[in-house]
Design a protein around this motif. Sequence first.
Motif, PDB file in Angstrom:
ATOM      1  N   SER A  29       0.677  -1.215   0.042  1.00 35.19           N
ATOM      2  CA  SER A  29       0.006   0.059  -0.072  1.00 35.19           C
ATOM      3  C   SER A  29       0.779   1.117  -0.022  1.00 35.19           C
ATOM      4  O   SER A  29       0.291   2.223  -0.150  1.00 35.19           O
ATOM      5  CB  SER A  29      -0.833   0.090   1.049  1.00 35.19           C
ATOM      6  N   ALA A  30       2.014   1.210   0.096  1.00 36.97           N
ATOM      7  CA  ALA A  30       3.023   2.449   0.203  1.00 36.97           C
ATOM      8  C   ALA A  30       3.290   2.724  -1.294  1.00 36.97           C
ATOM      9  O   ALA A  30       4.084   3.840  -1.376  1.00 36.97           O
ATOM     10  CB  ALA A  30       4.228   2.030   1.115  1.00 36.97           C
ATOM     11  N   TYR A  31       3.143   1.856  -2.352  1.00 31.33           N
ATOM     12  CA  TYR A  31       3.532   2.230  -3.874  1.00 31.33           C
ATOM     13  C   TYR A  31       2.290   2.357  -4.590  1.00 31.33           C
ATOM     14  O   TYR A  31       1.194   2.155  -4.624  1.00 31.33           O
ATOM     15  CB  TYR A  31       4.022   0.948  -4.068  1.00 31.33           C
ATOM     16  N   HIS A  32       2.643   3.364  -5.476  1.00 32.37           N
ATOM     17  CA  HIS A  32       1.771   3.668  -6.572  1.00 32.37           C
ATOM     18  C   HIS A  32       1.905   2.529  -7.438  1.00 32.37           C
ATOM     19  O   HIS A  32       3.166   1.972  -7.760  1.00 32.37           O
ATOM     20  CB  HIS A  32       1.924   4.902  -7.381  1.00 32.37           C
ATOM     21  N   MET A  33       0.969   2.107  -8.251  1.00 33.86           N
ATOM     22  CA  MET A  33       1.137   0.748  -8.953  1.00 33.86           C
ATOM     23  C   MET A  33       0.832   1.195 -10.459  1.00 33.86           C
ATOM     24  O   MET A  33      -0.101   1.776 -10.699  1.00 33.86           O
ATOM     25  CB  MET A  33       0.217  -0.422  -8.483  1.00 33.86           C
ATOM     26  N   GLY A  34       1.503   0.774 -11.380  1.00 30.96           N
ATOM     27  CA  GLY A  34       1.321   1.235 -12.894  1.00 30.96           C
ATOM     28  C   GLY A  34       1.500   0.043 -13.619  1.00 30.96           C
ATOM     29  O   GLY A  34       1.936  -1.180 -13.389  1.00 30.96           O
ATOM     30  N   ASP A  89      -2.993  -3.274 -29.155  1.00 25.60           N
ATOM     31  CA  ASP A  89      -2.943  -3.675 -28.004  1.00 25.60           C
ATOM     32  C   ASP A  89      -1.869  -4.771 -27.508  1.00 25.60           C
ATOM     33  O   ASP A  89      -1.394  -4.827 -26.417  1.00 25.60           O
ATOM     34  CB  ASP A  89      -4.043  -3.805 -26.994  1.00 25.60           C
ATOM     35  N   THR A  90      -1.689  -5.385 -28.556  1.00 29.72           N
ATOM     36  CA  THR A  90      -0.358  -6.589 -28.604  1.00 29.72           C
ATOM     37  C   THR A  90       0.869  -6.001 -28.012  1.00 29.72           C
ATOM     38  O   THR A  90       1.335  -5.257 -28.743  1.00 29.72           O
ATOM     39  CB  THR A  90      -0.516  -7.261 -29.970  1.00 29.72           C
ATOM     40  N   ALA A  91       1.221  -6.725 -27.022  1.00 24.44           N
ATOM     41  CA  ALA A  91       2.481  -6.287 -26.324  1.00 24.44           C
ATOM     42  C   ALA A  91       2.635  -7.175 -25.303  1.00 24.44           C
ATOM     43  O   ALA A  91       2.099  -8.074 -24.732  1.00 24.44           O
ATOM     44  CB  ALA A  91       2.448  -4.831 -25.894  1.00 24.44           C
ATOM     45  N   VAL A  92       3.826  -7.118 -24.620  1.00 26.75           N
ATOM     46  CA  VAL A  92       4.146  -7.513 -23.335  1.00 26.75           C
ATOM     47  C   VAL A  92       3.776  -6.350 -22.336  1.00 26.75           C
ATOM     48  O   VAL A  92       4.320  -5.235 -22.360  1.00 26.75           O
ATOM     49  CB  VAL A  92       5.642  -7.938 -23.070  1.00 26.75           C
ATOM     50  N   TYR A  93       3.102  -6.963 -21.308  1.00 27.95           N
ATOM     51  CA  TYR A  93       2.443  -6.013 -20.125  1.00 27.95           C
ATOM     52  C   TYR A  93       3.524  -6.015 -19.111  1.00 27.95           C
ATOM     53  O   TYR A  93       3.455  -7.541 -18.507  1.00 27.95           O
ATOM     54  CB  TYR A  93       1.110  -6.335 -20.095  1.00 27.95           C
ATOM     55  N   TYR A  94       3.836  -5.023 -18.372  1.00 31.17           N
ATOM     56  CA  TYR A  94       4.680  -5.044 -17.140  1.00 31.17           C
ATOM     57  C   TYR A  94       3.958  -4.427 -16.098  1.00 31.17           C
ATOM     58  O   TYR A  94       3.551  -3.205 -16.155  1.00 31.17           O
ATOM     59  CB  TYR A  94       5.812  -4.407 -17.574  1.00 31.17           C
ATOM     60  N   CYS A  95       3.789  -4.738 -14.906  1.00 27.11           N
ATOM     61  CA  CYS A  95       3.515  -4.156 -13.804  1.00 27.11           C
ATOM     62  C   CYS A  95       4.736  -3.746 -12.983  1.00 27.11           C
ATOM     63  O   CYS A  95       5.829  -4.224 -13.091  1.00 27.11           O
ATOM     64  CB  CYS A  95       2.736  -5.415 -12.891  1.00 27.11           C
ATOM     65  N   THR A  96       4.293  -2.559 -12.413  1.00 26.71           N
ATOM     66  CA  THR A  96       5.504  -1.790 -11.945  1.00 26.71           C
ATOM     67  C   THR A  96       5.015  -0.959 -10.568  1.00 26.71           C
ATOM     68  O   THR A  96       3.765  -0.675 -10.569  1.00 26.71           O
ATOM     69  CB  THR A  96       6.114  -0.738 -12.857  1.00 26.71           C
ATOM     70  N   ALA A  97       6.111  -0.619  -9.745  1.00 26.70           N
ATOM     71  CA  ALA A  97       5.751   0.102  -8.358  1.00 26.70           C
ATOM     72  C   ALA A  97       6.558   1.347  -8.434  1.00 26.70           C
ATOM     73  O   ALA A  97       7.887   1.113  -8.768  1.00 26.70           O
ATOM     74  CB  ALA A  97       5.910  -0.876  -7.366  1.00 26.70           C
ATOM     75  N   SER A  98       5.909   2.512  -8.014  1.00 28.68           N
ATOM     76  CA  SER A  98       6.672   3.571  -7.478  1.00 28.68           C
ATOM     77  C   SER A  98       6.473   4.058  -6.376  1.00 28.68           C
ATOM     78  O   SER A  98       5.408   4.191  -5.954  1.00 28.68           O
ATOM     79  CB  SER A  98       6.237   4.647  -8.693  1.00 28.68           C
ATOM     80  N   ARG A 104       3.760   9.047 -15.421  1.00 33.22           N
ATOM     81  CA  ARG A 104       3.706   8.283 -16.789  1.00 33.22           C
ATOM     82  C   ARG A 104       5.248   7.604 -17.337  1.00 33.22           C
ATOM     83  O   ARG A 104       5.321   6.967 -17.971  1.00 33.22           O
ATOM     84  CB  ARG A 104       2.906   9.022 -17.742  1.00 33.22           C
ATOM     85  N   SER A 105       5.967   8.434 -16.494  1.00 32.53           N
ATOM     86  CA  SER A 105       7.546   8.030 -17.032  1.00 32.53           C
ATOM     87  C   SER A 105       8.110   6.743 -16.480  1.00 32.53           C
ATOM     88  O   SER A 105       7.885   6.971 -15.159  1.00 32.53           O
ATOM     89  CB  SER A 105       8.354   9.288 -16.707  1.00 32.53           C
ATOM     90  N   TRP A 106       8.527   5.847 -17.212  1.00 35.43           N
ATOM     91  CA  TRP A 106       8.990   4.517 -16.673  1.00 35.43           C
ATOM     92  C   TRP A 106      10.069   4.895 -15.681  1.00 35.43           C
ATOM     93  O   TRP A 106      10.591   3.827 -14.882  1.00 35.43           O
ATOM     94  CB  TRP A 106       9.278   3.619 -17.728  1.00 35.43           C
ATOM     95  N   HIS A 107      10.834   5.945 -15.977  1.00 39.88           N
ATOM     96  CA  HIS A 107      12.171   6.314 -15.237  1.00 39.88           C
ATOM     97  C   HIS A 107      11.794   6.212 -13.702  1.00 39.88           C
ATOM     98  O   HIS A 107      12.825   6.058 -12.953  1.00 39.88           O
ATOM     99  CB  HIS A 107      12.939   7.495 -15.569  1.00 39.88           C
ATOM    100  N   GLU A 108      10.574   6.652 -13.360  1.00 38.03           N
ATOM    101  CA  GLU A 108      10.141   6.942 -12.023  1.00 38.03           C
ATOM    102  C   GLU A 108       9.918   5.586 -11.334  1.00 38.03           C
ATOM    103  O   GLU A 108       9.724   5.625  -9.998  1.00 38.03           O
ATOM    104  CB  GLU A 108       9.026   7.991 -11.909  1.00 38.03           C
ATOM    105  N   TYR A 109       9.820   4.633 -11.846  1.00 35.36           N
ATOM    106  CA  TYR A 109       9.560   3.410 -11.074  1.00 35.36           C
ATOM    107  C   TYR A 109      10.509   2.396 -10.804  1.00 35.36           C
ATOM    108  O   TYR A 109      11.599   2.214 -11.395  1.00 35.36           O
ATOM    109  CB  TYR A 109       8.508   2.442 -12.175  1.00 35.36           C
TER     110      TYR A 109
END
Length: 122
Positions: A29-34, A89-98, A104-109
């Motif tokens: 719960s401490a993380y924003h999830m993307g 929409d075809t792609a590899v989908y990744y879960c990430t936490a900030s 929206r920037s992946w560098h922040e995760y």
Amino acid sequence: VQLVESGGGLVQAGGSLRLSCAASGRTFSAYHMGWFRRDPGKEREFVAVISRSTSSTDYAASVRGRFTISRDNAKNTVYLQMNSLKPEDTAVYYCTASRLRMVRSWHEYNYWGQGTHVTASS
């Protein structure tokens, strides 16, 4: 934080899939999830993010109205409901936490899962 995605697969265009991401380790719960996605040969693309408290969400324009991000902090899980899937929409989908920012920037995760494949056939 360890993140493990599931729920990817092959679906016809117009169909639906629900991705799940189970988190373990530090306080979920401490993380924003993307969610991000990446098609081979293309840049990593922001899909959606949800705040720590679930009160705020943000979506890429390409998925808004079709995808819904949600989380269950009691289950340490974040979801991505994908409806009206399109071939693009075809792609590899990744879960990430900030830990710090809901952006929206992946560098922040800080943490990433291994990815799950989604294919929407025409």
